[in-house]
Scaffold this motif. Structure first.
Motif, PDB file in Angstrom:
ATOM      1  N   ASP A   1     -28.649 -12.555 -17.633  1.00  9.63           N
ATOM      2  CA  ASP A   1     -30.097 -12.467 -17.519  1.00  9.63           C
ATOM      3  C   ASP A   1     -30.741 -12.638 -18.897  1.00  9.63           C
ATOM      4  OD1 ASP A   1     -32.728 -10.780 -17.561  1.00  9.63           O
ATOM      5  OD2 ASP A   1     -32.318 -11.200 -15.455  1.00  9.63           O
TER       6      ASP A   1
ATOM      7  N   PHE B   1     -33.176 -11.287 -20.149  1.00 11.62           N
ATOM      8  CA  PHE B   1     -33.613 -10.035 -20.760  1.00 11.62           C
ATOM      9  C   PHE B   1     -32.474  -9.362 -21.522  1.00 11.62           C
ATOM     10  CE2 PHE B   1     -36.903 -10.406 -17.397  1.00 11.62           C
ATOM     11  CZ  PHE B   1     -38.005 -10.466 -18.239  1.00 11.62           C
TER      12      PHE B   1
ATOM     13  N   ARG C   1     -40.073 -13.434 -17.638  1.00 12.67           N
ATOM     14  CA  ARG C   1     -38.796 -14.015 -17.220  1.00 12.67           C
ATOM     15  C   ARG C   1     -38.896 -15.533 -17.107  1.00 12.67           C
ATOM     16  NH1 ARG C   1     -34.696 -11.622 -14.363  1.00 12.67           N
ATOM     17  NH2 ARG C   1     -36.087  -9.995 -13.524  1.00 12.67           N
TER      18      ARG C   1
ATOM     19  N   THR D   1     -36.781 -17.944 -19.554  1.00  9.56           N
ATOM     20  CA  THR D   1     -35.790 -18.791 -18.893  1.00  9.56           C
ATOM     21  C   THR D   1     -36.025 -20.262 -19.220  1.00  9.56           C
ATOM     22  OG1 THR D   1     -35.540 -17.201 -17.089  1.00  9.56           O
ATOM     23  CG2 THR D   1     -34.802 -19.455 -16.675  1.00  9.56           C
TER      24      THR D   1
END
Length: 219
Positions: A66, A68, A101, A105
């Motif tokens: 991920d 994050f 996000r 991304t």
């Protein structure tokens, strides 16, 4: 603007160590408990760093997870024990997690082929897309998003690298502290790629020697 085609590295900035020792194992002491606490308190996604230190290799190992997790490791590594502005950064992300996000991304994806495009996603004009996440930190994210690939085109540009390039290497038009336009970031990445080719090394090895400075600065 400084003509970068004439810029050459001083002897001290030419990489001499193996990349694994100089780059992969470049370790920074961090405040792991603080990161675990603040990420949990804000109910943010991703896994914050757990230990007292992080190497570059440990940061970029999160690139396939991920975004994050990668960001928390990047921020922790980039901050060391100095946590100034990080609470603001996390608050900005917590205010709209889906937007953050999506931005991160996309930036991570674009970083693998287009430094200027990736930079512009996170700073399209005079303001940062994520408040308090400026170039000195988001270029670290763009760099680590490459997963440690030696030919990854995005590199870290912060006040340390900029100051050494300006004061010690002759890039006199480069602002020491930024924020830098996307075009400047592109010129920086192109310059280090050219210098790396000249010295038969990876571009991040040169960024690492710029970070370290001259021997007398390290003592």
């Amino acid at each position: 603007m400084t003509d970068l085609t004439r810029l050459a590295l001083p002897v001290w900035a030419v990489p001499a160590q193996p990349r694994r020792a100089a780059v992969d194992e470049h370790e920074i002491a961090i405040n792991g408990p603080w990161w675990r606490e603040v990420v949990k308190a804000r109910r943010l996604p991703g896994v914050p760093p757990a230990g007292p230190t992080l190497t570059r290799a440990e940061v970029w190992a999160a690139a396939s997870d991920d975004v994050f997790t990668l960001l928390w490791r990047t921020l922790a590594w980039g901050s060391g024990r100095y946590l100034r502005l990080n609470a603001r950064r996390l608050n900005s992300i917590a205010a709209d997690v889906p937007r953050a996000r999506s931005l991160l991304t996309k930036a991570a994806e674009v970083s693998r082929r287009d430094p200027v495009g990736a930079y512009t996603l996170l700073r399209p004009g005079q303001y940062n897309e994520i408040r308090s996440l400026g170039p000195s930190f988001f270029t670290k994210f763009l760099y680590f998003a490459g997963g440690g690939a030696p030919d990854h085109p995005c590199l870290i540009l912060d006040r340390v690298a900029a100051t050494r390039l300006r004061d010690r290497c002759g890039w006199t038009s480069l602002h020491r502290t930024g924020p830098w336009p996307a075009e400047t970031y592109g010129r920086y990445c192109d310059l280090l790629a050219r210098l790396a080719q000249d010295h038969r090394c990876a571009p991040d090895e040169i960024e690492r020697t710029l970070f370290a400075g001259e021997p007398e600065e390290r003592s």
